[in-house]
Design an enzyme around this catalytic site. Structure first.
Site, PDB file in Angstrom:
ATOM      1  N   LYS A 112      70.902  -2.746  36.968  1.00  0.00           N
ATOM      2  CA  LYS A 112      69.669  -3.346  37.466  1.00  0.00           C
ATOM      3  C   LYS A 112      69.384  -2.952  38.926  1.00  0.00           C
ATOM      4  CE  LYS A 112      69.042  -6.091  33.757  1.00  0.00           C
ATOM      5  NZ  LYS A 112      70.254  -6.025  32.931  1.00  0.00           N
TER       6      LYS A 112
HETATM    7  C1  LIG Z   1      70.377  -6.168  31.524  1.00  0.00           C
HETATM    8  C2  LIG Z   1      71.625  -5.634  30.932  1.00  0.00           C
HETATM    9  C3  LIG Z   1      71.632  -5.023  29.681  1.00  0.00           C
HETATM   10  C4  LIG Z   1      70.401  -4.975  28.799  1.00  0.00           C
HETATM   11  O1  LIG Z   1      69.330  -4.342  29.406  1.00  0.00           O
HETATM   12  P1  LIG Z   1      67.852  -4.348  28.739  1.00  0.00           P
HETATM   13  O2  LIG Z   1      66.906  -4.434  29.897  1.00  0.00           O
HETATM   14  O3  LIG Z   1      67.809  -5.487  27.837  1.00  0.00           O
HETATM   15  O4  LIG Z   1      67.708  -3.060  28.058  1.00  0.00           O
HETATM   16  C5  LIG Z   1      72.806  -4.466  29.244  1.00  0.00           C
HETATM   17  N1  LIG Z   1      73.940  -4.519  29.974  1.00  0.00           N
HETATM   18  C6  LIG Z   1      73.980  -5.109  31.179  1.00  0.00           C
HETATM   19  C7  LIG Z   1      75.253  -5.155  31.924  1.00  0.00           C
HETATM   20  C8  LIG Z   1      72.820  -5.688  31.709  1.00  0.00           C
HETATM   21  O5  LIG Z   1      72.861  -6.271  32.901  1.00  0.00           O
END
Ligand SMILES: *Cc1c(COP(=O)(O)O)cnc(C)c1O
Length: 466
Positions: A112
């Site tokens: 993120k």
């Molecule tokens: C947010 C997240 C995901 C899933 O991401 P999407 O936006 O739903 O595709 C997978 N793994 C981790 C560690 C995350 O923080």
């Protein structure tokens, strides 16, 4: 470049309007009018570019006149200066024809950070130029919130409100959010699931008066800018493969909200030689089910060892549907109304066939997640976080069938220390920034899943004039 809503009532928006609004006014998601396609020559030319150079090239294709080239370059270089790896998203080999794209070298140790760092700097610049203040509200299954808190703390002109599901995230995820100690950030623990948090956010956006009174904005992956910025690491990964010519690779993406997977699809549409985007889910397998059966039906959210994917409403799937329904917003609205009224809808067989040209999928149980963490530690000394393990497990089926696959390593294992340590029966090293967290004071408000409580806090916030 102009943007339209998938539901057809909100159109011809600029990049900065799309960045600031998050969700479209009609409840839809913003998509660009057209996706620029890159020719072979350009794709070839970029192969020696640094991560930052790639980011500037790709973002500028979509950001119109929102930033000058030099502004965008500043934003990008500042955003990635805090990453702990020179390549930002390094690729490592897991086994023959199977690679891990490490997306956890940013400040909060999950993918993120890649988009959130850039978005925060974009907000800071555009708001300053327009002399605007904004309130951002975001729902999080753990990692979006921590990335947002880190990126937006002390950004003047922005107040950030984070909603996470109470007692459904890891201790480290929680503490990354609750210990920020910044006056522009407020964290709520909602007594419910991630879907409850996300639906509070959607209801807040449906309150037109609130939205305009407080300049409400969102940074969930419903925000187009996030999707766009995440396409960059697909390019970076592809170039790190050093293919000679004409080779294709598939990406396996652990996902819940379909954001990261949609970013991969966007990279493919732009012309990156991607074979398939393989969608990997935990037991909350709405996406795997829709790809296999055509039925998109949300179930109760189950709590799993991969909490960031405990999601049953994959918001970004609407962007894919829009594309495959020939960009017909009426048809999108019909399906979304059905989802709201009946909790699900069926996707036409022809459309599923179309989807399967670009996508594949698989779902993994907690038991197999643990087995996979154990397997890769013992055979390769690689420690996977539970989300990454889900991607790796699903990818193995495709690797065994002869495909070359890059699995996305979405978070650092230390963020999910308890799960990983109990899977491996060892204690794992904790990076320094996380060690300091444990000593800090937490600041959080536990609330029932009621958007009124959040709206009141936003209205009462210290931003009195807009
Ligand atoms: C947010 C997240 C995901 C899933 O991401 P999407 O936006 O739903 O595709 C997978 N793994 C981790 C560690 C995350 O923080």
């Amino acid at each position: 470049m102009l943007y339209h809503s998938t539901r057809g009532l909100d159109g011809s928006r600029s990049f900065s309007e799309v960045l600031h609004s998050g969700l479209a006014e009609d409840g839809g998601l913003f998509v660009p009018e057209t996706v620029p396609t890159l020719n072979r020559e350009t794709i070839d030319k970029w192969k020696h570019y640094s991560y930052e150079e790639l980011a500037v090239e790709i973002i500028s294709l979509f950001s119109g006149d929102c930033f000058s080239r030099s502004e965008l370059t500043d934003i990008v270089y500042q955003s990635y200066s805090g990453f702990q790896h020179e390549i930002k998203s390094p690729l490592t080999k897991l086994e023959e024809n199977h690679f891990l794209l490490e997306l956890f070298h940013g400040p909060t140790l999950a993918f993120k950070d890649f988009a959130m760092q850039v978005i925060a700097k974009m907000f800071a610049r555009t708001l300053q130029k327009k002399n605007l203040k904004i309130n951002i509200v975001t729902a999080t299954s753990g990692d979006t919130g921590s990335a947002a808190v880190e990126a937006f703390k002390n950004v003047s002109n922005v107040n950030l409100y984070v909603l996470y599901p109470h007692e459904r995230i890891s201790q480290i995820q929680r503490m990354q959010m609750t210990t920020a100690n910044a006056t522009n950030i407020k964290v709520f623990a909602v007594q419910g699931t991630f879907d409850d948090c996300q639906s509070i956010v959607k209801r807040l956006f449906a309150d037109k008066e609130l939205v305009s009174d407080v300049n409400l904005s969102g940074v969930n992956s419903i925000n187009w800018a996030r999707i766009l910025i995440q396409t960059v690491y697909y390019f970076s990964a592809f170039y790190q493969m050093k293919f000679v010519s004409g080779e294709k690779v598939s990406f396996c993406v652990p996902t819940g909200n379909f954001g990261d997977a949609y970013a991969g699809y966007l990279a493919k549409k732009m012309g990156l030689p991607i074979n398939k985007i393989i969608v990997a889910t935990n037991e909350n397998d709405i996406l795997d089910r829709v790809f296999k059966t055509g039925s998109y039906k949300s179930d109760q959210v189950s709590q799993t060892l991969s909490p960031s994917m405990d999601i049953q409403v994959a918001s970004n799937f609407e962007r894919l549907l829009f594309d495959l329904l020939n960009k017909d917003p009426k048809k999108v609205c019909e399906l979304m109304n059905e989802l709201a009224k009946k909790g699900g809808f069926n996707v036409d067989k022809k459309i599923i066939k179309q989807i399967l040209k670009d996508f594949d999928s698989g779902a993994v149980t907690d038991k197999d997640t643990v087995t996979t963490i154990d397997q890769f530690y013992h055979s390769r000394e690689v420690i996977l976080c539970p989300h990454s393990a889900i991607g790796v497990r699903v990818a193995q089926d495709f690797v065994n069938a002869g495909e070359t696959v890059i699995s996305l390593g979405t978070a650092h294992p230390a963020k999910f220390k308890d799960t990983v340590e109990s899977a491996l029966n060892i204690s794992i090293p904790i990076p320094l920034p996380l060690k300091d967290l444990i000593k800090k004071n937490e600041n959080v408000k536990v609330i029932s899943p009621d958007e009124g409580l959040v709206a009141e806090e936003i209205r009462n916030s210290k931003f009195t004039s807009y």
